[in-house]
Design a protein around this motif. Structure first.
Motif, mmCIF file in Angstrom:
data_model
loop_
_atom_site.group_PDB
_atom_site.id
_atom_site.type_symbol
_atom_site.label_atom_id
_atom_site.label_comp_id
_atom_site.label_asym_id
_atom_site.label_seq_id
_atom_site.Cartn_x
_atom_site.Cartn_y
_atom_site.Cartn_z
ATOM 1 N N ALA A 374 0.836 -1.195 0.000
ATOM 2 C CA ALA A 374 0.000 0.000 0.000
ATOM 3 C C ALA A 374 0.869 1.242 0.000
ATOM 4 O O ALA A 374 1.966 1.249 0.577
ATOM 5 C CB ALA A 374 -0.908 0.005 1.223
ATOM 6 N N ALA A 375 0.393 2.300 -0.640
ATOM 7 C CA ALA A 375 1.159 3.549 -0.679
ATOM 8 C C ALA A 375 1.481 4.044 0.723
ATOM 9 O O ALA A 375 2.558 4.599 0.973
ATOM 10 C CB ALA A 375 0.389 4.604 -1.463
ATOM 11 N N SER A 376 0.575 3.812 1.661
ATOM 12 C CA SER A 376 0.775 4.283 3.030
ATOM 13 C C SER A 376 1.893 3.535 3.749
ATOM 14 O O SER A 376 2.369 3.985 4.797
ATOM 15 C CB SER A 376 -0.525 4.125 3.824
ATOM 16 N N ALA A 377 2.334 2.388 3.211
ATOM 17 C CA ALA A 377 3.381 1.591 3.863
ATOM 18 C C ALA A 377 4.782 2.040 3.484
ATOM 19 O O ALA A 377 5.752 1.679 4.150
ATOM 20 C CB ALA A 377 3.211 0.122 3.506
ATOM 21 N N ALA A 378 4.920 2.806 2.415
ATOM 22 C CA ALA A 378 6.241 3.170 1.913
ATOM 23 C C ALA A 378 6.975 4.098 2.877
ATOM 24 O O ALA A 378 6.388 5.002 3.465
ATOM 25 C CB ALA A 378 6.109 3.830 0.547
ATOM 26 N N THR A 379 8.278 3.844 3.038
ATOM 27 C CA THR A 379 9.141 4.663 3.898
ATOM 28 C C THR A 379 10.493 4.814 3.210
ATOM 29 O O THR A 379 10.737 4.242 2.148
ATOM 30 C CB THR A 379 9.356 3.994 5.265
ATOM 31 N N THR A 380 11.395 5.541 3.850
ATOM 32 C CA THR A 380 12.732 5.721 3.267
ATOM 33 C C THR A 380 13.746 4.716 3.814
ATOM 34 O O THR A 380 14.926 4.783 3.464
ATOM 35 C CB THR A 380 13.249 7.149 3.530
ATOM 36 N N THR A 381 13.286 3.776 4.660
ATOM 37 C CA THR A 381 14.163 2.706 5.156
ATOM 38 C C THR A 381 13.454 1.369 5.030
ATOM 39 O O THR A 381 12.296 1.224 5.425
ATOM 40 C CB THR A 381 14.543 2.939 6.630
ATOM 41 N N VAL A 382 14.162 0.399 4.485
ATOM 42 C CA VAL A 382 13.634 -0.953 4.303
ATOM 43 C C VAL A 382 14.639 -1.944 4.860
ATOM 44 O O VAL A 382 15.852 -1.783 4.669
ATOM 45 C CB VAL A 382 13.368 -1.240 2.806
ATOM 46 N N ILE A 413 22.751 0.574 0.320
ATOM 47 C CA ILE A 413 22.434 -0.769 0.802
ATOM 48 C C ILE A 413 23.546 -1.233 1.733
ATOM 49 O O ILE A 413 24.721 -1.228 1.350
ATOM 50 C CB ILE A 413 22.265 -1.758 -0.363
ATOM 51 N N THR A 414 23.172 -1.622 2.963
ATOM 52 C CA THR A 414 24.137 -2.089 3.962
ATOM 53 C C THR A 414 23.882 -3.562 4.259
ATOM 54 O O THR A 414 22.757 -3.946 4.598
ATOM 55 C CB THR A 414 24.023 -1.277 5.258
ATOM 56 N N PHE A 415 24.934 -4.388 4.118
ATOM 57 C CA PHE A 415 24.864 -5.819 4.371
ATOM 58 C C PHE A 415 25.592 -6.113 5.692
ATOM 59 O O PHE A 415 26.763 -5.760 5.839
ATOM 60 C CB PHE A 415 25.551 -6.602 3.245
ATOM 61 N N THR A 468 18.515 2.400 2.754
ATOM 62 C CA THR A 468 18.044 3.759 3.029
ATOM 63 C C THR A 468 17.985 4.543 1.728
ATOM 64 O O THR A 468 18.752 4.285 0.797
ATOM 65 C CB THR A 468 18.962 4.475 4.033
ATOM 66 N N SER A 469 17.078 5.508 1.679
ATOM 67 C CA SER A 469 16.844 6.233 0.432
ATOM 68 C C SER A 469 16.388 7.653 0.710
ATOM 69 O O SER A 469 15.850 7.952 1.792
ATOM 70 C CB SER A 469 15.773 5.493 -0.390
ATOM 71 N N ASP A 470 16.585 8.532 -0.264
ATOM 72 C CA ASP A 470 16.076 9.892 -0.157
ATOM 73 C C ASP A 470 14.673 10.028 -0.751
ATOM 74 O O ASP A 470 14.121 11.127 -0.803
ATOM 75 C CB ASP A 470 17.034 10.887 -0.818
ATOM 76 N N GLN A 471 14.094 8.903 -1.208
ATOM 77 C CA GLN A 471 12.705 8.828 -1.643
ATOM 78 C C GLN A 471 12.080 7.586 -1.000
ATOM 79 O O GLN A 471 12.786 6.629 -0.657
ATOM 80 C CB GLN A 471 12.607 8.711 -3.174
ATOM 81 N N PRO A 472 10.767 7.571 -0.806
ATOM 82 C CA PRO A 472 10.131 6.376 -0.244
ATOM 83 C C PRO A 472 10.315 5.171 -1.162
ATOM 84 O O PRO A 472 10.241 5.289 -2.391
ATOM 85 C CB PRO A 472 8.660 6.768 -0.107
ATOM 86 N N ILE A 473 10.540 3.999 -0.550
ATOM 87 C CA ILE A 473 10.828 2.785 -1.293
ATOM 88 C C ILE A 473 10.070 1.603 -0.687
ATOM 89 O O ILE A 473 9.626 1.640 0.454
ATOM 90 C CB ILE A 473 12.338 2.458 -1.302
ATOM 91 N N VAL A 474 9.946 0.537 -1.486
ATOM 92 C CA VAL A 474 9.481 -0.776 -1.026
ATOM 93 C C VAL A 474 10.388 -1.806 -1.690
ATOM 94 O O VAL A 474 11.083 -1.500 -2.664
ATOM 95 C CB VAL A 474 7.999 -1.038 -1.393
ATOM 96 N N ALA A 475 10.387 -3.048 -1.178
ATOM 97 C CA ALA A 475 11.304 -4.041 -1.730
ATOM 98 C C ALA A 475 10.797 -5.464 -1.521
ATOM 99 O O ALA A 475 10.067 -5.749 -0.574
ATOM 100 C CB ALA A 475 12.695 -3.890 -1.099
ATOM 101 N N ALA A 498 10.075 -7.253 2.050
ATOM 102 C CA ALA A 498 10.953 -6.583 3.004
ATOM 103 C C ALA A 498 10.112 -5.675 3.914
ATOM 104 O O ALA A 498 8.982 -5.301 3.586
ATOM 105 C CB ALA A 498 12.019 -5.790 2.280
ATOM 106 N N PHE A 499 10.691 -5.305 5.052
ATOM 107 C CA PHE A 499 9.968 -4.561 6.089
ATOM 108 C C PHE A 499 10.283 -3.067 5.990
ATOM 109 O O PHE A 499 11.442 -2.666 6.043
ATOM 110 C CB PHE A 499 10.360 -5.061 7.472
ATOM 111 N N ASN A 500 9.240 -2.263 5.865
ATOM 112 C CA ASN A 500 9.419 -0.810 5.869
ATOM 113 C C ASN A 500 9.481 -0.291 7.296
ATOM 114 O O ASN A 500 8.718 -0.716 8.159
ATOM 115 C CB ASN A 500 8.285 -0.122 5.119
ATOM 116 N N LYS A 501 10.419 0.639 7.548
ATOM 117 C CA LYS A 501 10.611 1.198 8.876
ATOM 118 C C LYS A 501 10.572 2.717 8.826
ATOM 119 O O LYS A 501 10.950 3.314 7.840
ATOM 120 C CB LYS A 501 11.948 0.726 9.459
#
Length: 501
Positions: A374-382, A413-415, A468-475, A498-501
C-alpha cells in the motif's frame, strides 16, 4: 501483534510441521479430498527473527497446537541488537505431527519471516520434497482479512488458508468466497486464542475446476485474526508452494506498488491479482515501468473498469493477454491505482508453460507469491532480515522500487553478517522504477570501501540488509538455488516482502 505494551508480540502461523522420521503423518485434512490441503507429508517450518530495537531482545515463543485445549509449548531466546536468530522445529521443542500457530513476544521490536518447506534439511523434511515458501509474521491482526486470490483445482492449483485467533477470547470466523461460480460461505468452529484453523474452498462448497473457482476471500470475526494463504498442487511429495500473509483493512489503499513484474523475462511471467476492498464498484489502472531486459525505460498501462466490491481481477503478463502491451523479455515494476475506492493486490510468478514443455528447468515448475505494498506503507528505510550471497547453493535478489515523486539519488544498501559489514555507494532509481541487487560479491566497484569478498560462501554469505533512500521505497527479496540456472540443488523458489521502517 506489536501492541502498545511493554512486551510486543508477532503472530505466526506454523503451517503443518511433520518430521522426516514420521513421514507417514500427513497434513491434517479438513476437506473430503486431498487436493484441498497441503499435499503429502514432511512439512516443517523455520522462523527467522530480526531484532530491530535499541537493545538485546528477550523473546518468548508460544506454539499452539491447533487442537483445542492443548497447552502451548514455550521457548525463550535472546537476540542481540541488530542480530537475527533462526529457529527450527527442534529449537521450538515441537514434536512430529505438530500443526498450529505461534505467538512471539519480545521487549524489543522484531521482524519475523516464516519459511515453510518439505525439503530434507536439519533432520526434517521428506525424500523428494522440493516445495518452499516464505511469508511475513503478522504484526497487525484485524477482525477482517482479505485474500485477493482463491483457487480450487484451477489448472491443478488450490489455495488453503490458515487463520489464527489473535484475540483474547474464543470466537468463530466467517469466510466468504467470491469466485466466478458465485458467492460461497463457511463458518469455522470456535477458535481458541492463539490457535489456528484451516479453511479451504471445498469447506464452503466452492466448485473445483478451471475458471469457475478463481476469485477472492474475505474472513471476518469478532476477535482480531492473523492469516496466511498457501497455494499448492496435489502432487506427493509436494514440489511447489506459494505463500503470503493476509491483508488487513489498514493495508487497503487507492495505490499499491509491485516491485517485480515479469513478462516472459528469462521464461518467467507474473500475474497481478487486484482485489476491490471498498463497498462499491471501482476502476483500476496499472502503470508498468520497464527496469530491465527488452523494456528498460519504457512505460505501459492496463486497466479494468467496473470491478465489483469484494471481487478481484487478474492482470496476466504474457504476450497476447488482454490489455498487455509489454514485450517479451520485459522486467518491470508496477503501480496500481484505484478510482472510487481502495485495493489490495498480490503477484504470482512462475515459468511459462512453453518453456517447461520444451524441457526447460527439467520440466519442473518453480513459483512464488508476494503481496503488493500500500502507498501508506512506503518509507525511506527498508530491512530484509534474510539475504544470501552464494550461501550453501542459495542466492537472493533484492528488488527495490522507488515509489516517490522524484528520482532517488541516494539509495544505500548495507549488508551485515558474520562475514562482515559492507556498504554500497549511493545508487539511483527513477521515480516508479526499480533496482535489482543481486550477486554483489561480483560487483566490488559498487561498494564504498571494502566490498563483499569475491570468494564468499557458506554461512558468511548470509546477511541482514538495510536499505536507506532519499525517496520512499518498497522491496521484495527473492531466494533461489545458486548458481542461478545451474545449481546442483533442486528446490522451489521463495520470496518475502521486506519490512518498511
Amino acid at each position: 501483534m506489536f501492541q502498545s505494551l511493554r512486551r510486543k508480540s508477532v503472530y505466526v502461523v506454523l503451517s503443518v510441521i511433520a518430521s522426516l522420521l514420521f513421514a507417514s503423518i500427513a497434513v491434517a485434512q479438513d476437506a473430503p479430498t486431498s487436493t484441498d490441503d497441503l499435499p503429502g507429508s514432511g512439512w516443517w517450518t523455520g522462523i527467522q527473527l530480526q531484532n530491530v530495537g535499541s537493545a538485546q531482545a528477550n523473546v518468548t515463543i508460544n506454539s499452539y497446537q491447533s487442537t483445542a485445549g492443548v497447552t502451548p509449548i514455550g521457548k525463550s531466546v535472546t537476540i542481540a541488537k541488530d542480530a537475527s536468530a533462526t529457529l527450527l522445529p527442534q529449537d521450538l521443542n515441537l514434536s512430529s505431527g505438530f500443526q498450529g500457530s505461534a505467538v512471539v513476544s519480545s521487549d524489543q521490536p522484531l521482524n519475523a519471516i516464516v519459511n515453510v518447506t518439505n525439503r530434507q534439511a536439519a533432520g526434517n523434511g521428506i525424500a523428494g520434497g522440493l516445495a518452499a515458501a516464505q511469508y511475513q509474521g503478522v504484526n497487525a491482526p484485524a477482525t477482517e482479512l482479505r485474500f485477493p486470490l482463491v483457487k480450487r483445482n484451477h489448472f491443478g492449483k488450490t489455495t488453503t488458508f490458515s487463520i489464527q485467533n489473535a484475540g483474547s477470547t474464543a470466537a468463530t470466523a466467517t469466510a466468504v468466497f467470491k469466485v466466478a461460480a458465485g458467492d460461497f460461505s463457511f463458518t469455522t468452529p470456535l477458535i481458541e486464542p492463539g490457535r489456528m484453523v484451516i479453511i479451504n474452498p471445498a469447506a464452503a462448497g466452492v466448485p473445483e475446476g478451471n475458471g469457475v473457482s478463481v476469485g477472492s476471500l474475505t474472513v471476518t470475526s469478532s476477535q482480531p485474526l492473523a492469516g496466511v494463504v498457501s497455494e499448492h498442487g496435489s502432487e506427493q511429495p509436494a514440489v511447489l508452494l506459494q505463500s503470503t500473509r493476509a491483508f488487513a483493512p489498514a493495508d487497503g489503499n487507492a495505490k499499491a506498488y509491485a516491485p517485480i513484474i515479469k513478462n516472459e523475462f528469462f521464461n518467467r511471467f507474473t500475474g497481478l491479482q487486484v482485489q476491490n476492498v471498498s463497498a462499491g464498484s471501482i476502476d483500476v489502472s496499472v502503470e508498468y515501468k520497464g527496469g530491465g531486459g527488452s523494456c528498460a525505460g519504457q512505460t505501459f498501462t492496463n486497466t479494468k473498469t467496473g470491478l465489483a466490491a469484494g471481487a478481484s481481477h487478474t492482470f496476466v503478463h504474457l504476450v497476447g493477454q488482454a490489455g498487455n502491451t509489454m514485450p517479451t523479455g520485459c522486467l518491470a515494476s508496477a503501480t496500481v491505482t484505484a478510482t472510487g475506492g481502495n485495493v489490495v493486490a498480490i503477484v504470482n510468478e512462475a515459468f511459462i508453460a512453453g518453456f517447461l514443455s520444451g524441457g526447460g528447468n527439467g520440466g519442473r515448475q518453480e513459483a512464488t507469491t508476494y503481496s503488493a505494498f500500500a502507498a501508506s506503507a512506503a518509507t525511506t528505510t527498508v530491512k530484509a532480515p534474510l539475504y544470501k550471497e552464494n550461501s550453501f547453493n542459495k542466492g537472493t535478489g533484492l528488488q527495490i522500487q522507488n515509489v516517490g515523486p522524484a528520482t532517488a539519488t541516494n539509495v544505500v544498501i548495507t549488508f551485515v553478517g558474520s562475514g562482515g559489514t559492507f556498504v554500497t555507494n549511493p545508487q539511483t532509481i527513477a521515480s516508479g522504477g526499480a533496482l535489482t541487487i543481486v550477486e554483489m560479491f561480483k560487483k566490488a566497484a559498487q561498494f564504498n570501501g571494502t566490498p563483499i569478498p569475491g570468494d564468499i560462501s557458506g554461512g558468511a554469505g548470509v546477511f541482514g540488509v538495510t536499505v536507506t533512500s532519499d525517496q520512499p521505497i518498497v522491496a521484495i527479496a527473492n531466494e533461489s538455488t545458486y548458481p542461478f540456472g545451474n545449481s546442483p540443488v533442486q528446490q522451489d523458489k521463495n520470496n518475502y516482502e521486506a519490512f518498511n521502517k
